[in-house]
Design a protein around this motif. Structure first.
Motif, PDB file in Angstrom:
ATOM      1  N   GLU A   1       8.540   7.914  -9.337  1.00 33.24           N
ATOM      2  CA  GLU A   1       7.738   6.873  -9.751  1.00 33.24           C
ATOM      3  C   GLU A   1       6.971   6.869 -10.916  1.00 33.24           C
ATOM      4  OE1 GLU A   1       7.336   4.881  -5.191  1.00 33.24           O
ATOM      5  OE2 GLU A   1       6.158   6.545  -5.722  1.00 33.24           O
ATOM      6  N   PRO A   2       6.634   5.814 -11.485  1.00 33.60           N
ATOM      7  CA  PRO A   2       5.582   6.080 -12.495  1.00 33.60           C
ATOM      8  C   PRO A   2       4.235   6.615 -11.934  1.00 33.60           C
ATOM      9  CG  PRO A   2       6.638   3.762 -12.497  1.00 33.60           C
ATOM     10  CD  PRO A   2       6.901   4.433 -11.437  1.00 33.60           C
ATOM     11  N   PRO A   3       3.579   7.335 -12.729  1.00 32.87           N
ATOM     12  CA  PRO A   3       2.279   7.953 -12.158  1.00 32.87           C
ATOM     13  C   PRO A   3       1.417   6.701 -11.918  1.00 32.87           C
ATOM     14  CG  PRO A   3       2.793   8.820 -14.248  1.00 32.87           C
ATOM     15  CD  PRO A   3       3.711   7.822 -14.160  1.00 32.87           C
ATOM     16  N   ALA A   4       1.166   5.636 -12.021  1.00 32.18           N
ATOM     17  CA  ALA A   4       0.379   4.735 -11.852  1.00 32.18           C
ATOM     18  C   ALA A   4       0.685   4.143 -10.573  1.00 32.18           C
ATOM     19  CB  ALA A   4       0.414   3.430 -12.793  1.00 32.18           C
ATOM     20  N   VAL A   5       2.013   4.013 -10.257  1.00 31.22           N
ATOM     21  CA  VAL A   5       2.402   3.629  -8.602  1.00 31.22           C
ATOM     22  C   VAL A   5       2.013   4.830  -7.782  1.00 31.22           C
ATOM     23  CG1 VAL A   5       4.384   3.006  -7.281  1.00 31.22           C
ATOM     24  CG2 VAL A   5       4.329   2.499  -9.561  1.00 31.22           C
ATOM     25  N   GLN A   6       2.151   6.129  -8.033  1.00 27.38           N
ATOM     26  CA  GLN A   6       1.911   7.214  -7.201  1.00 27.38           C
ATOM     27  C   GLN A   6       0.506   7.136  -6.910  1.00 27.38           C
ATOM     28  OE1 GLN A   6       3.251  11.210  -8.328  1.00 27.38           O
ATOM     29  NE2 GLN A   6       5.625  10.545  -8.737  1.00 27.38           N
ATOM     30  N   GLU A   7      -0.489   6.986  -8.003  1.00 33.11           N
ATOM     31  CA  GLU A   7      -1.654   7.061  -7.915  1.00 33.11           C
ATOM     32  C   GLU A   7      -2.208   5.944  -6.774  1.00 33.11           C
ATOM     33  OE1 GLU A   7      -3.840   6.639 -11.622  1.00 33.11           O
ATOM     34  OE2 GLU A   7      -2.948   8.552 -12.310  1.00 33.11           O
TER      35      GLU A   7
ATOM     36  N   SER B   1       2.195  15.834  -1.238  1.00 36.28           N
ATOM     37  CA  SER B   1       3.666  16.441  -1.308  1.00 36.28           C
ATOM     38  C   SER B   1       4.692  15.703  -0.824  1.00 36.28           C
ATOM     39  CB  SER B   1       3.811  17.715  -0.780  1.00 36.28           C
ATOM     40  OG  SER B   1       4.984  18.447  -0.869  1.00 36.28           O
ATOM     41  N   ARG B   2       4.576  15.087   0.417  1.00 33.56           N
ATOM     42  CA  ARG B   2       5.483  14.036   0.928  1.00 33.56           C
ATOM     43  C   ARG B   2       5.647  13.024   0.127  1.00 33.56           C
ATOM     44  NH1 ARG B   2       4.233  14.365   7.270  1.00 33.56           N
ATOM     45  NH2 ARG B   2       4.344  16.491   7.664  1.00 33.56           N
ATOM     46  N   LEU B   3       4.534  12.360  -0.306  1.00 30.92           N
ATOM     47  CA  LEU B   3       4.490  11.035  -1.105  1.00 30.92           C
ATOM     48  C   LEU B   3       5.224  11.220  -2.632  1.00 30.92           C
ATOM     49  CD1 LEU B   3       1.154   9.269  -0.166  1.00 30.92           C
ATOM     50  CD2 LEU B   3       3.511   8.809   0.262  1.00 30.92           C
ATOM     51  N   ALA B   4       4.847  12.446  -3.085  1.00 26.81           N
ATOM     52  CA  ALA B   4       5.282  12.760  -4.494  1.00 26.81           C
ATOM     53  C   ALA B   4       6.998  12.730  -4.463  1.00 26.81           C
ATOM     54  CB  ALA B   4       4.873  13.949  -4.949  1.00 26.81           C
ATOM     55  N   GLY B   5       7.219  13.563  -3.374  1.00 25.24           N
ATOM     56  CA  GLY B   5       8.824  13.847  -3.044  1.00 25.24           C
ATOM     57  C   GLY B   5       9.893  12.603  -2.818  1.00 25.24           C
ATOM     58  N   ARG B   6       9.270  11.434  -2.869  1.00 29.37           N
ATOM     59  CA  ARG B   6       9.716  10.011  -2.229  1.00 29.37           C
ATOM     60  C   ARG B   6      10.657   9.517  -3.642  1.00 29.37           C
ATOM     61  NH1 ARG B   6       7.038   6.086   1.780  1.00 29.37           N
ATOM     62  NH2 ARG B   6       7.921   7.532   3.681  1.00 29.37           N
TER      63      ARG B   6
ATOM     64  N   PRO C   1       1.805  -5.351  34.471  1.00 25.54           N
ATOM     65  CA  PRO C   1       2.410  -5.061  33.035  1.00 25.54           C
ATOM     66  C   PRO C   1       1.946  -3.594  32.550  1.00 25.54           C
ATOM     67  CG  PRO C   1       1.368  -7.192  33.319  1.00 25.54           C
ATOM     68  CD  PRO C   1       1.184  -6.368  34.514  1.00 25.54           C
ATOM     69  N   ALA C   2       2.920  -3.031  31.867  1.00 25.51           N
ATOM     70  CA  ALA C   2       2.543  -1.624  31.345  1.00 25.51           C
ATOM     71  C   ALA C   2       1.667  -1.783  29.905  1.00 25.51           C
ATOM     72  CB  ALA C   2       3.716  -0.915  30.823  1.00 25.51           C
ATOM     73  N   ARG C   3       1.155  -0.789  29.762  1.00 22.61           N
ATOM     74  CA  ARG C   3       0.125  -0.702  28.463  1.00 22.61           C
ATOM     75  C   ARG C   3       1.161  -0.417  27.056  1.00 22.61           C
ATOM     76  NH1 ARG C   3      -4.150   3.747  27.149  1.00 22.61           N
ATOM     77  NH2 ARG C   3      -5.942   2.482  26.307  1.00 22.61           N
ATOM     78  N   LEU C   4       0.662  -1.389  26.073  1.00 26.55           N
ATOM     79  CA  LEU C   4       1.137  -1.398  24.768  1.00 26.55           C
ATOM     80  C   LEU C   4       0.897   0.110  23.935  1.00 26.55           C
ATOM     81  CD1 LEU C   4       3.388  -2.617  22.966  1.00 26.55           C
ATOM     82  CD2 LEU C   4       1.401  -4.244  22.155  1.00 26.55           C
ATOM     83  N   THR C   5       1.570   0.672  23.516  1.00 19.78           N
ATOM     84  CA  THR C   5       1.142   1.821  22.596  1.00 19.78           C
ATOM     85  C   THR C   5       1.841   1.496  21.282  1.00 19.78           C
ATOM     86  OG1 THR C   5       1.331   3.464  24.426  1.00 19.78           O
ATOM     87  CG2 THR C   5       1.472   4.293  22.246  1.00 19.78           C
ATOM     88  N   VAL C   6       0.672   1.571  20.226  1.00 16.96           N
ATOM     89  CA  VAL C   6       1.120   1.579  18.929  1.00 16.96           C
ATOM     90  C   VAL C   6       0.942   2.812  18.117  1.00 16.96           C
ATOM     91  CG1 VAL C   6       0.197   0.348  16.862  1.00 16.96           C
ATOM     92  CG2 VAL C   6       0.240  -0.878  19.216  1.00 16.96           C
ATOM     93  N   LEU C   7       2.031   3.030  17.168  1.00 17.87           N
ATOM     94  CA  LEU C   7       1.697   4.135  16.448  1.00 17.87           C
ATOM     95  C   LEU C   7       1.601   3.601  15.197  1.00 17.87           C
ATOM     96  CD1 LEU C   7       2.018   7.437  16.090  1.00 17.87           C
ATOM     97  CD2 LEU C   7       4.639   6.907  15.700  1.00 17.87           C
ATOM     98  N   SER C   8       0.915   4.247  14.223  1.00 19.00           N
ATOM     99  CA  SER C   8       0.402   3.942  12.842  1.00 19.00           C
ATOM    100  C   SER C   8      -0.094   5.140  12.020  1.00 19.00           C
ATOM    101  CB  SER C   8      -0.833   2.791  12.801  1.00 19.00           C
ATOM    102  OG  SER C   8      -0.602   2.476  11.342  1.00 19.00           O
ATOM    103  N   GLY C   9      -0.175   5.099  10.799  1.00 18.74           N
ATOM    104  CA  GLY C   9      -0.823   6.109  10.049  1.00 18.74           C
ATOM    105  C   GLY C   9      -0.187   5.984   8.541  1.00 18.74           C
ATOM    106  N   PRO C  10      -0.817   6.635   7.796  1.00 17.59           N
ATOM    107  CA  PRO C  10      -0.621   6.559   6.066  1.00 17.59           C
ATOM    108  C   PRO C  10       0.760   6.708   5.738  1.00 17.59           C
ATOM    109  CG  PRO C  10      -1.440   8.737   6.495  1.00 17.59           C
ATOM    110  CD  PRO C  10      -1.505   7.983   8.006  1.00 17.59           C
ATOM    111  N   SER C  11       1.133   5.891   4.712  1.00 17.51           N
ATOM    112  CA  SER C  11       2.598   6.242   4.364  1.00 17.51           C
ATOM    113  C   SER C  11       2.994   7.276   3.936  1.00 17.51           C
ATOM    114  CB  SER C  11       2.910   5.042   3.001  1.00 17.51           C
ATOM    115  OG  SER C  11       4.154   5.246   2.462  1.00 17.51           O
TER     116      SER C  11
END
Length: 203
Positions: free
Chosen positions: A146-152, A138-143, A10-20
């Motif tokens: 959103e209200p400031p509370a949601v961004q925070e 910058s990337r999150l703000a450009g989505r 069986p091959a190895r499973l690779t998982v990619l993760s990271g912040p939103s």
């Protein structure tokens, strides 16, 4: 009489993760484009499809009852709730793929990555990191507006997710999408080191 060829392990499973906001989906899309032979798991989700999304290609879109059934029948390798919706990895297609000796890639959130590590100690966990904190902000703000509370709240979650990078085997910096995709594919196809894992220290 010729003997049957030995079965591939069986091959190895690779998982990619990271912040939103780090660009996981963009990097995986580039992997699909440049390396169409790479198999990427399709997650199940209870959220509604977005414009242009295709059931079975981007996600398996299911209702809450179906998701509950998958959980009850141990049909998910991992699952997590994010922004009011549930996401999970159907286990059967992943096992079938790995059994052929071909690598599989999962793109999932941090909670899911931890569940995979708990179930499969040999899985390779790859953390996709932004070039800098200011770039991620910058990337999150450009989505959207959103209200400031949601961004925070998003930024607080992103900071906690960044702090978890030491739990992963490898860190890939997404400073260039094509380069990050190439690096990820290189990790996918690299021979498994067996049970030897890194200590969590990264360059």
């Amino acid at each position: 009489m010729a003997s049957a060829p030995p079965q591939r392990p069986p091959a190895r499973l690779t998982v990619l993760s990271g912040p939103s906001g780090v660009g996981k989906g963009t990097v995986v899309a580039e992997v699909r484009r440049r390396y169409p032979a790479v198999w990427v798991s399709v997650s199940a989700t209870t959220r509604a499809p977005r414009p242009g999304e295709i059931d079975g290609v981007h996600y398996h879109f299911v209702d809450d009852a179906e998701f509950d059934r998958l959980i009850a029948e141990d049909g998910l390798l991992e699952w997590a709730e994010y922004a009011g919706n549930r996401y999970g990895t159907p286990v059967a297609p992943v096992r079938e793929r790995l059994a052929t000796g071909a690598p599989a890639l999962l793109e999932i959130e941090l909670q899911g990555a931890r569940q995979v590590r708990a179930r499969d100690a040999d899985a390779q966990l790859v953390f996709l990191a932004p070039p800098s904190w200011s770039e991620l902000v910058s990337r999150l703000a450009g989505r959207g507006s959103e209200p400031p509370a949601v961004q925070e709240r998003r930024l607080a979650i992103a900071q906690a997710e960044l702090d978890s990078s030491g739990e992963f085997d490898v860190v890939v910096v997404n400073d260039d999408v094509a380069r990050a995709a190439d690096e990820l594919v290189g990790l996918l196809t690299a021979p498994s080191p067996g049970h030897v894992r890194s200590s969590g220290a990264h360059e």
